[in-house]
Write a protein that holds these residues in place. Structure first.
Motif, PDB file in Angstrom:
ATOM      1  N   VAL A 129       0.839  -1.205   0.000  1.00 19.75           N
ATOM      2  CA  VAL A 129       0.000   0.000   0.000  1.00 19.75           C
ATOM      3  C   VAL A 129       0.872   1.253   0.000  1.00 19.75           C
ATOM      4  CG1 VAL A 129      -1.725   1.314   1.289  1.00 19.75           C
ATOM      5  CG2 VAL A 129      -1.901  -1.179   1.148  1.00 19.75           C
ATOM      6  N   GLY A 130       1.872   1.280   0.884  1.00 15.63           N
ATOM      7  CA  GLY A 130       2.752   2.439   0.943  1.00 15.63           C
ATOM      8  C   GLY A 130       3.544   2.641  -0.332  1.00 15.63           C
ATOM      9  N   THR A 131       3.991   1.531  -0.934  1.00 16.29           N
ATOM     10  CA  THR A 131       4.754   1.615  -2.188  1.00 16.29           C
ATOM     11  C   THR A 131       3.874   2.157  -3.311  1.00 16.29           C
ATOM     12  OG1 THR A 131       6.122  -0.263  -1.500  1.00 16.29           O
ATOM     13  CG2 THR A 131       6.143   0.317  -3.841  1.00 16.29           C
ATOM     14  N   VAL A 132       2.628   1.696  -3.377  1.00 15.19           N
ATOM     15  CA  VAL A 132       1.702   2.179  -4.409  1.00 15.19           C
ATOM     16  C   VAL A 132       1.419   3.669  -4.216  1.00 15.19           C
ATOM     17  CG1 VAL A 132      -0.659   2.016  -5.283  1.00 15.19           C
ATOM     18  CG2 VAL A 132       0.645  -0.064  -4.829  1.00 15.19           C
ATOM     19  N   TYR A 133       1.232   4.081  -2.974  1.00 15.40           N
ATOM     20  CA  TYR A 133       1.015   5.508  -2.694  1.00 15.40           C
ATOM     21  C   TYR A 133       2.198   6.335  -3.187  1.00 15.40           C
ATOM     22  CZ  TYR A 133      -3.274   5.689   0.130  1.00 15.40           C
ATOM     23  OH  TYR A 133      -4.582   5.681   0.551  1.00 15.40           O
ATOM     24  N   GLN A 134       3.408   5.899  -2.852  1.00 17.04           N
ATOM     25  CA  GLN A 134       4.591   6.677  -3.203  1.00 17.04           C
ATOM     26  C   GLN A 134       4.806   6.730  -4.712  1.00 17.04           C
ATOM     27  OE1 GLN A 134       6.471   8.568  -1.267  1.00 17.04           O
ATOM     28  NE2 GLN A 134       7.645   9.179  -3.071  1.00 17.04           N
ATOM     29  N   VAL A 135       4.667   5.599  -5.392  1.00 18.33           N
ATOM     30  CA  VAL A 135       4.862   5.567  -6.847  1.00 18.33           C
ATOM     31  C   VAL A 135       3.789   6.402  -7.545  1.00 18.33           C
ATOM     32  CG1 VAL A 135       4.876   4.071  -8.885  1.00 18.33           C
ATOM     33  CG2 VAL A 135       6.054   3.342  -6.801  1.00 18.33           C
TER      34      VAL A 135
END
Length: 354
Positions: A129-135
């Motif tokens: 979830v955090g990776t998707v938010y950042q990307v």
């Protein structure tokens, strides 16, 4: 530290970002309208609707997604993911027709992507979830940068950091209010919120100071200095985050992957600086005493648009790249193309032989 439940415990990134935008908008309003530090540009409704509003929307989106990522992944890993910014910006520039697909750029982007994948694989506390938010935030920021180039260059609009915040911050505040009303307002309980005026004031002051410091840096240095400083800043930030936040542990696979990605970023920076220098007209010959200051002022329009926006090479010799600086996410700086008063006087004296 402010957002983390382990520390200050204010896990409301949209609210925090709205505080930044509201504070920046208020300060720049007083600077422009009350103290008249700078003169506002002639902003028509058509320019505001077709330029400021789209740019503000993507700026608000990049802040929203980027700051929300801090709730899920570490500061060090977020910084490693930010190495994808050249990739995202290059892809958006090609899609929008402001840059051309090139083999050297393609291999650079491939190298950066492979490095980020390796670094992600080595992340101990990997969170999808955090990776998707950042990307997602990275690609929103990249699209904003390309839109800044396409829309503002066509309109011939030139804003300095104060006037850019004056127009963009309030508009971004309005855009952020929509997800805030839907996502954060229902879960906000005033009794449970820790509010410390000095914490939030200093936090907002840092966001504002970032914009003004960038203005000072780009006015007194060149593209190479800014890019080298950006790479050093990334390493320092990763190292400091592992010291300040014990949970931000990094592995050797993290380091190896990020080092590979960083090689691609450094190569990308080298190519962009080389392209910019090659785009300079040989007719622009000025005595050495004047050249440095004048060229930095002349290139300020390239620097005020952040991180890795490519320019159209077929448009002539003097504009170069709009991507000659790295910038952090809370800096909605737009181009400012002007020669200083001192530079103009030096040029006039040189032309008249004085």
């Amino acid at each position: 530290w402010v957002l983390s439940p382990k520390y200050f415990n204010f896990p409301l990134p949209i609210t925090l970002t709205m505080i930044h935008m509201g504070f920046s908008g208020a300060v720049t309003f007083f600077l422009v309208r009350v103290f008249k530090v700078v003169t506002p540009v002639k902003m028509t409704f058509e320019i505001y609707a077709t330029c400021v509003i789209p740019i503000s929307a993507f700026f608000a989106s990049s802040l929203w997604f980027g700051n929300t990522a801090y709730l899920h992944i570490s500061v060090a890993f977020i910084q490693m993911l930010k190495a994808l910014m050249p990739v995202a910006t290059f892809l958006m520039a090609v899609m929008c027709g402001t840059d051309k697909a090139r083999c050297d750029m393609f291999f650079n982007m491939l190298l950066v992507s492979v490095g980020v994948v390796i670094s992600s694989y080595g992340e101990i506390h990997f969170n999808v979830v955090g990776t998707v938010y950042q990307v997602t935030g990275i690609f929103a920021e990249a699209l904003r940068l390309v839109l800044t180039q396409v829309l503002l260059q066509k309109k011939g609009l030139s804003l300095n950091p104060i006037t850019s915040l004056y127009y963009i911050a309030p508009c971004s505040f309005v855009f952020l209010s929509v997800p805030w009303y839907l996502l954060e307002k229902p879960v906000m309980e005033v009794s449970q919120i820790q509010f410390n005026f000095w914490i939030f004031f200093s936090n907002a002051l840092c966001a504002l100071a970032l914009n003004f410091s960038i203005f000072l840096v780009v006015g007194r240095t060149g593209a190479v200095t800014i890019r080298v400083a950006g790479v050093l800043k990334d390493w320092i930030l990763i190292a400091l985050s592992t010291v300040i936040f014990p949970e931000s542990t990094i592995t050797w696979l993290n380091i190896i992957g990020y080092a590979i990605a960083l090689c691609g970023v450094v190569m990308y920076n080298y190519i962009k600086v080389k392209d910019f220098r090659a785009s300079q007209s040989p007719d622009e010959i000025i005595p050495d005493r004047i050249t440095k200051d004048w060229k930095f002022e002349k290139r300020s329009s390239d620097f005020y648009v952040p991180d890795n926006v490519s320019s159209n090479r077929g448009s002539g010799g003097g504009n170069g790249s709009l991507s000659d600086m790295k910038i952090d996410e809370e800096a909605p700086l737009i181009s400012s193309s002007r020669v200083s008063h001192i530079g103009r006087m030096q040029l006039a004296n040189h032309a008249t032989g004085k």
